[in-house]
Design a protein around this motif. Structure first.
Motif, PDB file in Angstrom:
ATOM      1  N   ASN A 590      62.379  59.251   8.767  1.00  0.00           N
ATOM      2  CA  ASN A 590      63.596  58.486   8.423  1.00  0.00           C
ATOM      3  C   ASN A 590      63.215  57.207   7.690  1.00  0.00           C
ATOM      4  OD1 ASN A 590      62.379  57.595  10.748  1.00  0.00           O
ATOM      5  ND2 ASN A 590      64.243  57.368  11.939  1.00  0.00           N
ATOM      6  N   HIS A 591      62.454  57.400   6.635  1.00  0.00           N
ATOM      7  CA  HIS A 591      61.991  56.281   5.798  1.00  0.00           C
ATOM      8  C   HIS A 591      63.058  55.968   4.742  1.00  0.00           C
ATOM      9  CE1 HIS A 591      61.202  59.100   2.461  1.00  0.00           C
ATOM     10  NE2 HIS A 591      60.729  59.915   3.391  1.00  0.00           N
ATOM     11  N   LYS A 592      62.908  54.896   4.051  1.00  0.00           N
ATOM     12  CA  LYS A 592      63.804  54.528   2.951  1.00  0.00           C
ATOM     13  C   LYS A 592      63.372  55.237   1.676  1.00  0.00           C
ATOM     14  CE  LYS A 592      66.121  51.524   5.467  1.00  0.00           C
ATOM     15  NZ  LYS A 592      66.216  50.107   5.055  1.00  0.00           N
ATOM     16  N   ASN A 669      72.630  61.325   5.436  1.00  0.00           N
ATOM     17  CA  ASN A 669      72.176  60.262   4.543  1.00  0.00           C
ATOM     18  C   ASN A 669      73.410  59.559   4.011  1.00  0.00           C
ATOM     19  OD1 ASN A 669      71.622  59.873   1.195  1.00  0.00           O
ATOM     20  ND2 ASN A 669      70.323  58.754   2.650  1.00  0.00           N
ATOM     21  N   ARG A 677      69.621  52.768   3.229  1.00  0.00           N
ATOM     22  CA  ARG A 677      69.658  53.586   4.429  1.00  0.00           C
ATOM     23  C   ARG A 677      68.545  54.621   4.381  1.00  0.00           C
ATOM     24  NH1 ARG A 677      70.877  51.337   8.022  1.00  0.00           N
ATOM     25  NH2 ARG A 677      71.352  53.159   9.294  1.00  0.00           N
ATOM     26  N   PRO A 678      68.077  55.085   5.532  1.00  0.00           N
ATOM     27  CA  PRO A 678      67.022  56.109   5.548  1.00  0.00           C
ATOM     28  C   PRO A 678      67.442  57.362   4.792  1.00  0.00           C
ATOM     29  CG  PRO A 678      67.347  55.195   7.736  1.00  0.00           C
ATOM     30  CD  PRO A 678      68.456  54.677   6.897  1.00  0.00           C
ATOM     31  N   GLU A 681      68.697  60.786   8.724  1.00  0.00           N
ATOM     32  CA  GLU A 681      68.783  60.260  10.092  1.00  0.00           C
ATOM     33  C   GLU A 681      69.321  61.360  10.996  1.00  0.00           C
ATOM     34  OE1 GLU A 681      70.625  56.153  10.514  1.00  0.00           O
ATOM     35  OE2 GLU A 681      71.263  56.717   8.480  1.00  0.00           O
TER      36      GLU A 681
END
Ligand code: GLC
Length: 745
Positions: A590-592, A669, A677-678, A681
């Motif tokens: 859940n990275h950017k 997303n 936002r990631p 998620e």
């Protein structure tokens, strides 16, 4: 009967009447009884309740007095309110009797102990258990562990550890539920419910979610190291599992060793009072971690333990574990006007409230039944419960040509490797009183499973010492067999507290052993035993199958044999990303997106020049002996208001030949949004079991809270915008759809 006895007698009558009512939520109101007890207490008695002392170590009266304290004298003088590491019905009864008959106000003691994944019946490490994605099973696991602890005189466990961890170099990743906040929050709540049951009635114990907070964000993955994160990251990633635990009724919390952006948790008023008390309305008490109050001197914000005591009690930290800062300094600090009696009274109330809620005032000895201790510890029911968890925690990472389950026609199997017949390692990092002799190893499990087959064992090499090897015997065993089961990984104490690693590759000569065995030309099934994600690209490339068995606890070998034979169909899903190399860390799903997401054909994009930026195995990944097809994704409403709930349905079909379980996962997303936002998620999941050919339509939910986040004004809002949903078998799911949140009601 003097006045003091009269007051105490009325308290006992009153609370015992309420004990029977202590079934329903919310908690009964004990405030009058607390007032009565406090009216009997001197300032010294009050400060004594805030002091927690580590009783020696070991089980029962024979344990050494490791701290050099005269514990009985401390109790008689009312200078201790709680012990940790005092375990056993006999010992705790002896200490409790002194407290309720000889101490100044006769207040019962609270006994705490680290039951992290079992007291004597060792369950899989918590990270393994999280891979079950099965909240009912996790609750049952916690309840079973609570029952065993209850019958050993333990009132309170310093668990669950609910720290989100994105850095596998950090050894304590083994104790938690992985990298995802939503899953970690669900598991936190399940463990609290399992440990505490229905308001601590029956054979349940007090839970203590830890380490509050953001302990897993330590720089470099090095334990106790600096944490410097934004308020948004604190609130969106690290706090929710604690909030879920508090909402589920947790009665205590333990603060963490680390600082958060300049202020150590033990003296962090924003954390301990503004958030925990004023926003979350937490009514229990907070205990420091071992000497964490004293460590604020080393942190450089307290001149000495006296200043540390002042800062901690004024920040809202109620109980002092093992600094003795409170017992040695609070009276003077009150005299000097640095700490008010009302502040101390509030902490004392919180501790007395939990003691009343646990029923200690009505029956201080309810946990000290020696006869029950003899029968309730390490029994068959507990082992059966542990086995069910261990089986469901296994993650099948590779199964080339469906070589698993093992063919029934196989006659000769070589079981090789440093972890193939190791007992202690399988107990993991918090084995406590786990009985090593009762551990079933992988070799023993396979020997029990296949009495008619020829099973040859070879050590191969040690876990960590590259010089300690005997490849020739291993190669001989492989050459004389039809298939190799290779058990490799980490030492059980390579993870856990103070056990960070700079490299998360497999240590020692184990990979060399794997390569040497490959030359024998026999299929190799690797059974991984580990306390953290491992970077195993060579193993992944060339093994025929990989089963991650983690440190599976006392029944590990039986679970492994059940899975390899097909008697149990693996269904675990990773709750942490497995990197290709340590150099990718931190790496999490859940990275950017960044302004330049990695593009193979764009040099100037966010990637490495020497390795892919993609993981070896993604979050949520895990195979089965069966296969599943996802189809017919539907979203109930294409447009909803910010106050409405939406539902997503998907059809899942078991297209294989085994009855099997699958964890259906829903990710979102939000793009564009008022803040980045990631890319994905996790927001819902459902574990289902299907027969071969069977289909099921699964409904997943997106309510306003799940869709909300801290916007550009740091308001927790479900703002208008587009929502993309992804549904599938892991975090790379590509079955997707979209809906829009149209206004901000
Ligand atoms: C340790 C750990 C904590 C544990 C406590 C008591 O240092 O950080 O998790 O509960 O001390 O053993």
């Amino acid at each position: 009967m003097n006045f003091r006895m009269l007051v105490l007698f009325s308290i006992l009558i009153c609370s015992s009447l309420m004990m029977g009512q202590n079934k329903a939520k919310p908690w009964p109101n004990y405030e009058h009884q607390i007032d009565s007890v406090m009216s009997l207490m001197s300032l010294d008695d009050k400060i004594g309740q805030l002091n927690q002392v580590a009783h020696g170590w070991g089980w029962g009266p024979t344990q050494p007095v490791s701290i050099g304290q005269d514990f009985k004298k401390l109790i008689k003088e009312g200078k201790v309110g709680s012990f940790l590491n005092a375990v056993g019905a006999k010992l705790t009864k002896e200490l409790q009797k002194i407290a309720v008959t000889e101490s100044p106000v006769k207040i019962p003691l609270l006994f705490g102990f680290d039951v992290i994944h079992g007291l004597q019946t060792t369950f899989p490490i918590p990270l393994a258990e999280s891979c079950t994605w099965d909240m009912d099973l996790i609750e049952k696991s916690a309840s079973t562990q609570a029952k065993e602890a209850y019958n050993c005189g333990v009132h309170w466990t310093f668990a669950p550890m609910v720290d989100i961890a994105r850095d596998p170099r950090w050894g304590r990743i083994a104790e938690g539920s992985g990298e995802d906040t939503y899953l970690g929050s669900q598991i936190a709540a399940a463990r609290i419910k399992g440990l505490q049951g229905d308001n601590l009635s029956g054979e349940h114990i007090i839970a203590c979610p830890k380490h509050f907070a953001a302990y897993g964000a330590a720089e470099g993955g090095r334990d106790y190291n600096t944490v410097d994160i934004s308020e948004r990251t604190l609130r969106e990633v690290y706090l929710p599992p604690f909030k879920a635990a508090v909402d589920a009724g947790a009665q205590t919390l333990m603060c963490s060793f680390n600082e958060i952006s300049g202020t150590p948790s033990s003296v962090n008023k924003h954390l301990l009072t503004d958030i925990l008390r004023n926003e979350w309305n937490f009514s229990g008490f907070i205990v420091s971690d071992w000497n964490s109050i004293g460590e604020t001197v080393a942190h450089g914000i307290s001149a000495d333990n006296k200043e540390a005591a002042k800062k901690a009690i004024n920040a809202g930290l109620d109980m002092d574990m093992e600094t003795r800062a409170y017992i040695n300094n609070l009276k003077d600090l009150v005299k000097e006007g640095e700490v008010s009696v009302s502040t101390i009274d509030e902490s004392v109330r919180r501790i007395l409230r939990v003691k009343f809620r646990l029923g200690l005032f009505s029956d201080p000895f309810r946990f000290c039944d020696e006869k029950k201790e003899a029968t309730e510890i390490g029994n068959a029911a507990e082992r059966a419960a542990a086995l069910e968890v261990t089986e469901n925690s296994l993650v099948l990472l590779k199964n080339k040509n469906n070589i698993l389950p093992l063919a029934k026609s196989l006659q000769k199997i070589a079981v090789i490797g440093p972890l193939a017949n190791s007992k202690r390692n399988l107990l993991g990092c918090w084995e406590q009183f786990g009985d090593t002799n009762k551990v079933v190893t992988a070799l023993e499990g396979l020997q029990k499973k296949y009495p008619g087959k020829e099973i040859t064992y070879a050590f191969g090499c040690s876990i960590n010492n590259p010089e300690e090897r005997d490849f020739s015997a291993a190669i001989k065993a492989a050459n004389e067999s039809e298939l190799v089961v290779l058990a490799i990984g980490e030492d059980g104490h390579f993870s856990g507290e103070a056990s960070a690693r700079t490299s998360i590759e497999i240590p020692g000569a184990q990979t060399a052993l794997f390569e040497a065995l490959r030359k024998c030309g026999k299929p190799i099934v690797v059974v991984l035993m580990n306390g953290r994600p491992l970077a195993i690209p060579a193993i992944e490339k060339n093994a025929d199958a990989i089963l991650d068995a983690w440190f599976g606890g006392i029944t590990a070998g039986d679970a492994i044999a059940n899975a390899l034979s097909g008697d149990f169909v693996p269904c675990g899903k990773l709750t942490t990303t497995f990197p290709l190399a340590t150099g990718q860390v931190p790496i999490y799903y859940n990275h950017k997106n960044t302004g330049r997401p990695a593009q193979p054909d764009n040099f100037f994009s966010s990637k490495y020049i020497d390795l892919s930026e993609k993981p070896l195995f993604p979050f949520g990944y895990g195979l089965s002996y069966s296969t599943f097809e996802y189809s017919d994704l539907k979203i109930d409403d294409k447009n909803i208001s910010s106050a409405e709930t939406n539902h997503v349905t998907v059809k899942v079909t078991n297209t294989g030949k085994y009855k099997a379980s699958e964890v259906v996962q829903l990710y979102i997303n939000r793009n564009p949004a008022s803040v980045t936002r990631p890319v994905r998620e996790l927001k819902d999941f459902q574990k289902i079991t299907l027969n071969p050919g069977e289909s099921k339509t699964v409904t997943l939910e997106l309510n306003p809270e799940k869709l909300s986040f801290y916007n550009d004004k740091m308001e927790f809002r479900n703002e208008p915008g587009k929502v993309t949903v992804f549904v599938g078998t892991n975090s790379l799911a590509d079955l997707s759809g979209q809906f829009t949140i149209t206004n901000s009601k």
